[in-house]
Design an enzyme around this catalytic site. Structure first.
Site, PDB file in Angstrom:
ATOM      1  N   ASP A  16      47.837   2.975  -1.002  1.00 41.28           N
ATOM      2  CA  ASP A  16      49.027   2.649  -1.513  1.00 41.28           C
ATOM      3  C   ASP A  16      50.869   1.849  -1.377  1.00 41.28           C
ATOM      4  O   ASP A  16      51.109   2.047  -1.190  1.00 41.28           O
ATOM      5  CB  ASP A  16      50.214   4.213  -0.142  1.00 41.28           C
ATOM      6  CG  ASP A  16      48.382   4.313   0.811  1.00 41.28           C
ATOM      7  OD1 ASP A  16      48.486   5.526   0.479  1.00 41.28           O
ATOM      8  OD2 ASP A  16      48.500   4.584   1.802  1.00 41.28           O
ATOM      9  N   GLU A 186      52.097  14.545  -1.738  1.00 40.52           N
ATOM     10  CA  GLU A 186      53.015  13.375  -0.561  1.00 40.52           C
ATOM     11  C   GLU A 186      53.034  11.884  -1.777  1.00 40.52           C
ATOM     12  O   GLU A 186      52.959  12.224  -2.776  1.00 40.52           O
ATOM     13  CB  GLU A 186      51.555  13.301  -0.141  1.00 40.52           C
ATOM     14  CG  GLU A 186      50.401  12.469  -0.519  1.00 40.52           C
ATOM     15  CD  GLU A 186      49.498  12.228   0.766  1.00 40.52           C
ATOM     16  OE1 GLU A 186      49.517  12.603   1.781  1.00 40.52           O
ATOM     17  OE2 GLU A 186      47.765  12.227  -0.031  1.00 40.52           O
TER      18      GLU A 186
END
Length: 525
Positions: A16, A186
């Protein structure tokens, strides 16, 4: 002359990724889940060579971690941004009451503030600063009209008051993703470029079907139009045998020289089949703009193992220290604990030149923190080695751990079993709801109270070999051909990569001490 660079730019469990530019400097963060300290932060001037300068969440008050799930709870995807002299990091502590929160700093190396908790739903929060100075929160949550299936989410936007650090006004459902049936839209980020607001997200979960899509609008509070050419980046069409898979969760930056670059996560399977022991790593890929939309790696459209270096001033290459002799007063920034550590169990001063660990009865599956100190696995093949002085009492054990999560791991340690000192190799796995602890080897060893024992585990692709030696003797093989595939997320589940470390466990509270003279991870790739 063109300079070629290698992907990933951060090897091992650095998922991420998020980055921002401040003048000629670049800063990058990644997720940490149930490991502490949380959210490592790096600096670079060339986007290729990164030096860790701190950990954003380095105090228990910032990041309480009482979760039983090492690989699926804790600190999820952060976003790093800079505005008007202040750095902002926003993230989610999943499984804790804190939820979504912001911390700030004037210096990215720290210290960072105490958390500003946000009463916001969902995960993967991001911040966007508009031209007028207003700040907007962007996140993902289940559809407000009701999710039709698991992962049926919306990306929403809401204004954030920087004076109160509170959300204000109504939230707006900006986008639901590119496909008619989208699972897990997301990781959103907003950018304003040439008068357009761009919304960059990931879809289809963080597994093999992961992809990057984009939409745009002239306003933050009117419908976003998806790019007809979505997804702009994915590797799912390349097959499970391609060397780079599950590409997604990007962030972008324009350099001071006008180039555009994207960081994203991806994994490298190895050892036959789809085995990703290293977890989700950080990769870099160039892109340009064509007809108002991003064109990733023109002419290729994929993330490559080798790419041309950005046209930027070169950063100093940082080589991670392979061997730590524990001679310094503090640990290097890349060490990790499982959850918030009991610092009384760790000492660099109890015996000069040693890391002293006090055995703890806290188990890996507890809500508390076991006595484990580790680093990320960054190579497919490696030696991990330590030298240990330890006289175990009944029920005590200390040594090396290969940790994928609380259920899938290997331990190689010196233990007291039935009043005898033994070298023990333990393999932990789980099937359905049954946890299996298998003693691969338990061998009595003749060792004096002042003798040191060197423990070494060698991983050769997916084969593990366990060896040891006493003092300056020859290495003896205790076990070989053990399967490292249990240490991949595809077997164990969750979102983390494997970590390699040292540990000290006991059946009850102990005042004994395990002295580790050094800890070494030597890459064999």
């Amino acid at each position: 002359m063109k300079t070629l660079c290698n992907n990933p730019i951060l090897s091992g469990f650095y998922p991420d990724p998020t980055m921002c530019r401040v003048n000629d400097d670049y800063y990058l963060c990644a997720s940490t889940f149930c490991y502490y300290p949380g959210v490592p932060i790096f600096h670079s001037t060339d986007l290729v060579n990164w030096k860790q300068i701190g950990n954003v969440l380095d105090r228990p008050s910032q990041v309480p971690l009482k979760n039983p799930d090492i690989a699926g709870t804790g600190i999820y995807a952060p976003t790093l941004r800079y505005h008007d002299g202040t750095f902002y990091m926003i993230t989610t502590n999943v499984g804790e009451a804190l939820g979504n929160f912001i911390v700030t700093a004037k210096d990215p190396a720290g210290p960072w503030s105490e958390p500003y908790p946000l009463e916001s739903e969902g995960i993967d929060p991001s911040l966007f600063f508009d031209d007028d100075g207003k700040c907007y929160y962007c996140g993902t949550k289940p559809r407000r009209e009701g999710a039709r299936y698991f992962g049926d989410n919306e990306i929403y936007i809401q204004e954030l008051d920087l004076n109160t650090m509170k959300l204000t006004g109504e939230s707006y459902p900006a986008w639901h993703g590119a496909l008619r049936r989208v699972e897990w839209p997301e990781g959103p980020h907003i950018y304003k470029i040439d008068g357009w607001y761009y919304l960059l997200i990931s879809e289809a979960g963080t597994g093999h079907m992961h992809s990057v899509t984009i939409a745009r609008s002239k306003s933050l509070f009117e419908p976003f139009e998806g790019y007809p050419g979505n997804p702009i980046l994915t590797h799912r069409h390349l097959g499970i045998n391609y060397p780079i898979v599950n590409v997604g969760h990007p962030d972008i930056v324009q350099t001071q020289n006008g180039e555009w670059w994207m960081v994203c996560l991806a994994s490298r399977p190895y050892g036959g089949g789809y085995h990703r022991n290293l977890g989700r790593e950080t990769f870099l890929v160039p892109f340009t703009w064509e007809n108002g939309w991003p064109l990733i790696n023109p002419g290729k459209g994929i993330v490559e193992p080798v790419f041309e270096k950005p046209y930027l001033p070169e950063s100093e290459h940082v080589s991670l220290c392979e061997k730590d002799d524990f001679d310094a007063d503090t640990l290097s920034l890349d060490y990790l604990y499982v959850r918030n550590p009991d610092t009384d169990k760790y000492s660099l001063t109890k015996k000069a030149g040693y890391m002293a660990l006090t055995p703890s009865p806290v188990k890996l599956r507890s809500h508390e923190s076991p006595t484990v100190l580790c680093k990320r696995q960054i190579s497919m093949s490696y030696d991990v080695e330590t030298s240990l002085i330890f006289n175990p009492c009944k029920g005590e054990e200390a040594g090396i751990i290969l940790l994928q999560n609380e259920f899938f791991n290997y331990r190689f340690g010196l233990a007291n079993d039935g009043g005898k000192t033994k070298l023990v190799i333990t393999k932990s796995t789980k099937k359905d709801d049954e946890v299996s602890l298998e003693t691969i080897c338990s061998s009595e060893v003749n060792i004096g109270s002042d003798d040191s024992i060197v423990l070494k585990i060698t991983q050769n692709i997916q084969d593990l070999t366990f060896t040891y030696k006493i003092n300056d003797g020859e290495f003896i093989t205790l076990s070989d051909n053990q399967d490292a595939r249990i240490l991949c997320t595809d077997t164990a589940g969750g979102f983390t990569g494997t970590c390699l470390g040292i540990y000290a466990f006991s059946e009850e509270e102990s005042d004994n001490t395990a002295y580790f003279d050094y800890f070494m991870i030597h890459s064999l790739d």
